[in-house]
Design a protein around this motif. Structure first.
Motif, short mmCIF file in Angstrom:
data_model
loop_
_atom_site.label_atom_id
_atom_site.label_comp_id
_atom_site.label_asym_id
_atom_site.label_seq_id
_atom_site.Cartn_x
_atom_site.Cartn_y
_atom_site.Cartn_z
N ARG A 53 0.81 -1.21 0.00
CA ARG A 53 0.00 0.00 0.00
C ARG A 53 0.85 1.27 0.00
O ARG A 53 0.33 2.37 0.12
N SER A 54 2.15 1.14 -0.16
CA SER A 54 3.02 2.31 -0.12
C SER A 54 2.74 3.27 -1.28
O SER A 54 2.87 4.48 -1.13
N PHE A 55 2.31 2.74 -2.44
CA PHE A 55 1.97 3.61 -3.56
C PHE A 55 0.75 4.47 -3.22
O PHE A 55 0.68 5.64 -3.58
N ASP A 56 -0.23 3.87 -2.53
CA ASP A 56 -1.41 4.63 -2.12
C ASP A 56 -1.02 5.76 -1.16
O ASP A 56 -1.51 6.88 -1.27
N GLU A 57 -0.13 5.44 -0.22
CA GLU A 57 0.31 6.44 0.75
C GLU A 57 1.05 7.58 0.05
O GLU A 57 0.86 8.75 0.39
N GLY A 58 1.89 7.23 -0.92
CA GLY A 58 2.61 8.26 -1.68
C GLY A 58 1.65 9.17 -2.42
O GLY A 58 1.85 10.39 -2.49
N GLY A 59 0.59 8.60 -2.98
CA GLY A 59 -0.42 9.40 -3.69
C GLY A 59 -1.14 10.36 -2.76
O GLY A 59 -1.42 11.51 -3.12
N LYS A 60 -1.43 9.89 -1.55
CA LYS A 60 -2.09 10.76 -0.57
C LYS A 60 -1.19 11.93 -0.17
O LYS A 60 -1.65 13.06 -0.04
N ILE A 61 0.08 11.65 0.00
CA ILE A 61 1.03 12.71 0.37
C ILE A 61 1.15 13.73 -0.77
O ILE A 61 1.14 14.94 -0.54
N ASP A 62 1.24 13.22 -2.01
CA ASP A 62 1.30 14.14 -3.15
C ASP A 62 0.07 15.03 -3.22
O ASP A 62 0.17 16.23 -3.47
N ALA A 63 -1.11 14.44 -3.00
CA ALA A 63 -2.35 15.22 -3.04
C ALA A 63 -2.35 16.29 -1.95
O ALA A 63 -2.77 17.43 -2.18
N LEU A 64 -1.87 15.93 -0.76
CA LEU A 64 -1.80 16.91 0.32
C LEU A 64 -0.85 18.06 -0.03
O LEU A 64 -1.16 19.23 0.23
N LEU A 65 0.28 17.74 -0.62
CA LEU A 65 1.26 18.77 -0.96
C LEU A 65 0.75 19.70 -2.07
O LEU A 65 1.18 20.86 -2.15
N ARG A 66 -0.18 19.23 -2.89
CA ARG A 66 -0.77 20.07 -3.94
C ARG A 66 -1.94 20.90 -3.44
O ARG A 66 -2.40 21.81 -4.12
N ASP A 67 -2.44 20.59 -2.25
CA ASP A 67 -3.57 21.33 -1.69
C ASP A 67 -3.16 22.80 -1.53
O ASP A 67 -2.08 23.10 -1.00
N PRO A 68 -4.01 23.75 -1.96
CA PRO A 68 -3.64 25.18 -1.90
C PRO A 68 -3.27 25.68 -0.50
O PRO A 68 -2.34 26.47 -0.35
N SER A 69 -3.97 25.21 0.51
CA SER A 69 -3.65 25.70 1.86
C SER A 69 -2.30 25.18 2.33
O SER A 69 -1.57 25.88 3.03
N VAL A 70 -1.94 23.97 1.94
CA VAL A 70 -0.63 23.43 2.32
C VAL A 70 0.46 24.11 1.50
O VAL A 70 1.51 24.48 2.03
N LYS A 71 0.19 24.32 0.20
CA LYS A 71 1.16 25.01 -0.65
C LYS A 71 1.48 26.40 -0.09
O LYS A 71 2.63 26.82 -0.08
N ARG A 72 0.44 27.08 0.37
CA ARG A 72 0.62 28.43 0.94
C ARG A 72 1.56 28.36 2.14
O ARG A 72 2.44 29.20 2.31
N ASP A 73 1.39 27.35 3.00
CA ASP A 73 2.22 27.23 4.19
C ASP A 73 3.66 26.84 3.84
O ASP A 73 4.59 27.17 4.58
N LEU A 74 3.84 26.15 2.72
CA LEU A 74 5.17 25.70 2.34
C LEU A 74 5.95 26.71 1.50
O LEU A 74 7.16 26.63 1.41
N ASP A 75 5.24 27.65 0.89
CA ASP A 75 5.87 28.63 0.00
C ASP A 75 6.61 29.67 0.84
O ASP A 75 6.00 30.45 1.58
N PRO A 76 7.93 29.76 0.71
CA PRO A 76 8.72 30.70 1.52
C PRO A 76 8.56 32.16 1.09
O PRO A 76 8.92 33.06 1.82
N ASP A 77 8.00 32.43 -0.09
CA ASP A 77 7.88 33.79 -0.59
C ASP A 77 6.72 34.55 0.04
O ASP A 77 6.62 35.76 -0.11
N ASP A 78 5.80 33.85 0.68
CA ASP A 78 4.61 34.53 1.25
C ASP A 78 4.87 35.08 2.61
O ASP A 78 5.54 34.74 3.44
#
Length: 133
Positions: free
Chosen positions: A108-133
């Motif tokens: 199930r590691s591929f499923d977990e990787g997909g979930k992590i990728d989806a979370l990292l693409r989420d706009p609210s998470v992207k905003r928190d990760l973007d150092p320019d903001d």
């Protein structure tokens, strides 16, 4: 730094890793040659991403995944049905004192990787990760 078995560390030993990799390669070879004759496996391309060995090397937990992730439970059941044949074939290919008992699990590691990728693409998470903001 290596810790001994009394320190509570659960990291696999080099021997466990090496034997697991030998078994993984043997299984991949068996599958590539089409030596498992089970109708449930026909039409599937199956990967064996990992084999985890118990500390005493008597149990091998084999993680399998059909390409595309469809039919995983059927594939695991087919491997379980053919466990005795596979154990014997692996024993001939891998030089061990005892052939390990094989236990098959869906990877199930591929499923977990997909979930992590989806979370990292989420706009609210992207905003928190973007150092320019």
């Amino acid at each position: 730094m290596r810790t001994d078995k009394h320190s509570g560390s659960s990291a696999p030993s080099q021997r466990q890793l090496r034997v697991g990799e030998l078994i993984r390669h043997a299984l991949a070879d068996i599958l590539q040659r089409g030596e498992v004759h089970d109708p449930a496996l026909e039409g599937y391309i199956i990967t064996v991403p990992e084999v985890r060995m118990s500390p005493d090397l008597k149990i091998a937990t084999v993680f399998v995944m059909p390409l595309g992730g469809v039919g995983g439970e059927d594939v695991v059941a087919a491997f379980a049905r053919n466990r005795k044949f596979l154990r014997g074939d692996i024993a001939r290919r891998v030089n061990l004192r005892y052939a390990p008992d094989l236990r098959f699990r869906l990877d199930r590691s591929f499923d977990e990787g997909g979930k992590i990728d989806a979370l990292l693409r989420d706009p609210s998470v992207k905003r928190d990760l973007d150092p320019d903001d």
